[in-house]
Design a protein around this motif. Structure first.
Motif, PDB file in Angstrom:
ATOM      1  N   HIS A 262      43.720 -22.859 -31.876  1.00 23.45           N
ATOM      2  CA  HIS A 262      44.855 -21.988 -32.202  1.00 23.45           C
ATOM      3  C   HIS A 262      45.469 -22.346 -33.548  1.00 23.45           C
ATOM      4  O   HIS A 262      46.334 -21.642 -34.047  1.00 23.45           O
ATOM      5  N   VAL A 263      45.049 -23.478 -34.134  1.00 22.32           N
ATOM      6  CA  VAL A 263      45.587 -23.882 -35.431  1.00 22.32           C
ATOM      7  C   VAL A 263      45.015 -22.977 -36.521  1.00 22.32           C
ATOM      8  O   VAL A 263      43.800 -22.856 -36.677  1.00 22.32           O
ATOM      9  N   HIS A 264      45.930 -22.294 -37.217  1.00 22.89           N
ATOM     10  CA  HIS A 264      45.519 -21.488 -38.365  1.00 22.89           C
ATOM     11  C   HIS A 264      46.372 -21.889 -39.548  1.00 22.89           C
ATOM     12  O   HIS A 264      47.540 -22.221 -39.386  1.00 22.89           O
TER      13      HIS A 264
ATOM     14  N   ASP B 190      47.733 -18.960 -27.607  1.00 25.04           N
ATOM     15  CA  ASP B 190      48.070 -19.621 -28.851  1.00 25.04           C
ATOM     16  C   ASP B 190      48.191 -21.132 -28.714  1.00 25.04           C
ATOM     17  O   ASP B 190      47.780 -21.870 -29.594  1.00 25.04           O
ATOM     18  N   THR B 191      48.779 -21.584 -27.598  1.00 23.52           N
ATOM     19  CA  THR B 191      49.007 -23.016 -27.453  1.00 23.52           C
ATOM     20  C   THR B 191      47.826 -23.696 -26.783  1.00 23.52           C
ATOM     21  O   THR B 191      47.463 -24.805 -27.121  1.00 23.52           O
ATOM     22  N   TYR B 192      47.237 -23.000 -25.809  1.00 29.10           N
ATOM     23  CA  TYR B 192      46.165 -23.653 -25.055  1.00 29.10           C
ATOM     24  C   TYR B 192      44.786 -23.084 -25.368  1.00 29.10           C
ATOM     25  O   TYR B 192      43.783 -23.493 -24.791  1.00 29.10           O
ATOM     26  N   GLY B 193      44.736 -22.100 -26.277  1.00 33.55           N
ATOM     27  CA  GLY B 193      43.453 -21.561 -26.707  1.00 33.55           C
ATOM     28  C   GLY B 193      42.739 -20.727 -25.647  1.00 33.55           C
ATOM     29  O   GLY B 193      41.529 -20.548 -25.699  1.00 33.55           O
ATOM     30  N   PHE B 194      43.490 -20.207 -24.651  1.00 33.69           N
ATOM     31  CA  PHE B 194      42.906 -19.352 -23.625  1.00 33.69           C
ATOM     32  C   PHE B 194      42.654 -17.960 -24.188  1.00 33.69           C
ATOM     33  O   PHE B 194      43.605 -17.245 -24.509  1.00 33.69           O
TER      34      PHE B 194
ATOM     35  N   HIS C 123      42.450 -29.302 -42.438  1.00 29.70           N
ATOM     36  CA  HIS C 123      42.392 -28.059 -41.660  1.00 29.70           C
ATOM     37  C   HIS C 123      41.365 -28.190 -40.521  1.00 29.70           C
ATOM     38  O   HIS C 123      41.657 -27.905 -39.357  1.00 29.70           O
ATOM     39  N   SER C 124      40.167 -28.658 -40.860  1.00 29.48           N
ATOM     40  CA  SER C 124      39.117 -28.800 -39.847  1.00 29.48           C
ATOM     41  C   SER C 124      39.469 -29.866 -38.808  1.00 29.48           C
ATOM     42  O   SER C 124      39.218 -29.696 -37.614  1.00 29.48           O
ATOM     43  N   ALA C 125      40.058 -30.972 -39.292  1.00 28.11           N
ATOM     44  CA  ALA C 125      40.440 -32.051 -38.368  1.00 28.11           C
ATOM     45  C   ALA C 125      41.482 -31.557 -37.365  1.00 28.11           C
ATOM     46  O   ALA C 125      41.422 -31.864 -36.175  1.00 28.11           O
ATOM     47  N   LEU C 126      42.435 -30.747 -37.836  1.00 23.49           N
ATOM     48  CA  LEU C 126      43.481 -30.217 -36.950  1.00 23.49           C
ATOM     49  C   LEU C 126      42.861 -29.313 -35.892  1.00 23.49           C
ATOM     50  O   LEU C 126      43.211 -29.363 -34.719  1.00 23.49           O
ATOM     51  N   ARG C 127      41.923 -28.463 -36.316  1.00 21.78           N
ATOM     52  CA  ARG C 127      41.287 -27.558 -35.349  1.00 21.78           C
ATOM     53  C   ARG C 127      40.457 -28.335 -34.337  1.00 21.78           C
ATOM     54  O   ARG C 127      40.399 -27.967 -33.170  1.00 21.78           O
ATOM     55  N   LYS C 128      39.852 -29.442 -34.810  1.00 26.32           N
ATOM     56  CA  LYS C 128      39.017 -30.236 -33.911  1.00 26.32           C
ATOM     57  C   LYS C 128      39.867 -30.975 -32.874  1.00 26.32           C
ATOM     58  O   LYS C 128      39.542 -30.990 -31.694  1.00 26.32           O
ATOM     59  N   PHE C 129      40.978 -31.572 -33.303  1.00 27.09           N
ATOM     60  CA  PHE C 129      41.742 -32.430 -32.386  1.00 27.09           C
ATOM     61  C   PHE C 129      42.982 -31.762 -31.785  1.00 27.09           C
ATOM     62  O   PHE C 129      43.444 -32.152 -30.727  1.00 27.09           O
ATOM     63  N   ILE C 130      43.548 -30.798 -32.472  1.00 31.60           N
ATOM     64  CA  ILE C 130      44.762 -30.158 -31.946  1.00 31.60           C
ATOM     65  C   ILE C 130      44.412 -28.846 -31.252  1.00 31.60           C
ATOM     66  O   ILE C 130      45.031 -28.484 -30.257  1.00 31.60           O
ATOM     67  N   GLY C 131      43.429 -28.118 -31.763  1.00 32.54           N
ATOM     68  CA  GLY C 131      42.973 -26.913 -31.053  1.00 32.54           C
ATOM     69  C   GLY C 131      42.641 -25.755 -31.976  1.00 32.54           C
ATOM     70  O   GLY C 131      43.046 -25.714 -33.132  1.00 32.54           O
TER      71      GLY C 131
END
Ligand SMILES: [Zn+2]
Length: 501
Positions: A205-207, A19-23, A195-203
């Motif tokens: 796991h952002v939903h 969830d945090t690191y997208g593993f 939403h897309s910017a968060l997924r691109k830069f934060i990861g």
């Protein structure tokens, strides 16, 4: 990576990796397998479910179903929504509801819910608020402040009849407030970009965990385990503004839900969508299943400004932002704030920071000087008290009411007197806000002779209708009856005399 409980990685850690690191969980399993370890799958699933619940709960408040029994009795009535493309239309009044009852007509001054056969009014859903506007014809004028959906596809226009009489069957014109709709659309499109910017830069796991889109601002809740740092917020804001100024067309496709998911459109967990869904595309940058209203090109959003970032629940963060004229207004208010500060500090904007730093240094210096001054006052007062000390069987007794000093200063004074006299008992009082503060102190020598200022303070506070106590050599308390202050001090003297004789 350390496994807890032998060779099994606990579920919470496995979930955090995902969830945090997208593993991806499969990858974690593979890596662990190579070292002969495994994952607590049950624990992992539990964490996953917990996160889904958190996301769903924070969304619930936004999507609270607004449905009253009256609407479920109106089975044959449906409204056709045409508001994606047009802002006004002719319509027929299918039903009028007043005070939760079906009526035939409504007149000036009455608050009504109106169902039309056709409407350009967007009904609150998916986090976007309902449209406002007017319903009117030559004979009647109704201000509509909100629109909600009930019992399937009934659009409930909520408003007040301003003049005339509205009857079921009337033909009316339904017109939405275009300015307010466009402000909402700007905020909604910005939400998708965010939403897309968060997924691109934060990861990944952002939903999305919830959203609210109004004409004034947008609010976007998303899954992430820590607050965003100021530089992350700036990166996100810059990215969204960049996409706005790339002037990207916003298009809408209607397709089956399976097809949409296959094409990678983002959808909310557990959200109900029909067989055919609406996919809002901002080129390849963003694809979301969405029933809301949008601008046709990102340039129309104008500007995007994040005004707050906060936590709403464990693992859920919230961003609040404004767009278009709202962003300009936000910046104007900051400008006003700065000019107010300039006036108060009597400096130009560029000198504000230095001026505040200077001021806070000045305050520190003054506080230090004040402390030194107080010490001087205490020392000069202590000389008088030394002279007034009474000798009781070889122990010096000093008592005084010192209203200019606070409790800390009384203790400082007590220390000076204890240094001066090898053997002493000190009882001080000071009054403030209709209360007496007592401080008692005794030297080691006096304590050995049976003096206990803890007991003495306890007793004299009781005399003054209050409470107190402490150690044998140091105690304090409060009295609530100012008139008893002298009796209390006299009582302390008697207690000491009694002990030392
Ligand atoms: Zn949307």
């Amino acid at each position: 990576m350390k496994a807890s409980g032998g060779n099994v990685l606990d579920g919470i850690k496995a979930f955090k990796l995902y969830d945090t690191y997208g593993f991806p969980i499969e990858l974690t399993k593979e890596i662990l397998n190579e070292s002969g370890m495994s994952i607590d799958e049950n624990g992992y699933q539990q964490e996953l479910e917990k996160q889904r619940l958190r996301a769903r709960n924070s969304r619930k408040e936004d999507n609270a179903l607004w449905e009253k029994d009256i609407y479920s009795t109106m089975k044959d009535i449906e409204t056709k929504f045409i508001g994606y493309d047009v802002f006004k239309s002719d319509a027929k009044v299918l039903a009028i509801i007043k005070d939760n009852e079906i009526v035939d007509s409504a007149e000036a001054g009455e608050e009504v819910n109106i169902i039309l056969d056709t409407t350009p009014f967007y009904a609150e859903s998916g986090g976007q608020v309902g449209d406002s506007g007017v319903i009117k014809n030559e004979d009647v004028y109704i201000n509509i402040k909100d629109c909600k959906k009930a019992g399937g596809n009934k659009f409930i226009h909520i408003g007040t009849v301003e003049r005339g009489i509205l009857n079921v069957g009337d033909t009316v014109e339904a017109i939405i407030d275009e300015r307010s709709r466009m402000s909402t659309a700007r905020n909604h499109t910005a939400t998708h970009l965010l939403h897309s910017a968060l997924r691109k830069f934060i990861g990944d796991h952002v939903h999305q965990a919830g959203s609210l889109v109004t004409p004034e601002r947008l609010r976007f809740d998303f899954t992430h385990y820590q607050g965003l740092a100021p530089d992350e917020i700036k990166t996100i804001e810059d990215e969204v503004n960049k996409k706005i100024y790339e002037s990207i067309d916003v298009s809408v496709d209607i397709m089956s839900q399976d097809e949409a998911i296959k094409k990678g459109a983002m959808a909310l967990f557990q959200e109900k969508y029909g067989d055919m869904v609406r996919v809002v595309n901002i080129s390849d940058y963003s694809k979301e299943l969405c029933g809301g209203t949008h601008v046709t090109n990102t340039i129309q959003v104008g500007a995007f400004k994040i005004i707050a970032e906060s936590g709403v629940a464990a693992g859920v963060r919230r961003i609040e932002a404004v767009t278009g004229l709202g962003a300009l207004e936000f910046l104007n208010k900051k400008g006003e704030l700065i000019s107010n500060i300039e006036q108060i500090l009597k400096v130009n904007e560029k000198d504000i920071v230095n001026r505040i730093a200077d001021l806070s240094q000045t305050i520190k210096d003054l506080e230090r000087q004040l402390e030194q001054l107080k010490s001087k006052v205490v020392i000069s007062m202590s000389d008088k008290l030394i002279n007034s000390a009474e000798d009781i069987s070889g122990v010096k007794f000093v008592s005084a009411i010192l209203n200019d000093l606070d409790v800390d200063e009384l203790k400082m004074m007590g220390d000076i007197l204890k240094d001066k006299f090898k053997s002493a008992v000190i009882i001080f009082a000071t009054t403030k806000d209709q209360k007496i503060n007592f401080v008692g102190m005794a030297t080691k020598d006096a304590v050995e002779r049976g003096i206990n200022v803890g007991n003495i303070i306890k007793e004299i506070c009781r005399v003054a209708d209050g409470k107190g106590g402490g150690r044998a050599d140091m105690a304090q308390g409060v009295g609530n009856n100012l008139e008893k202050i002298n009796i209390a001090i006299e009582a302390s003297r008697s207690l000491i005399v009694e002990k030392l004789q």
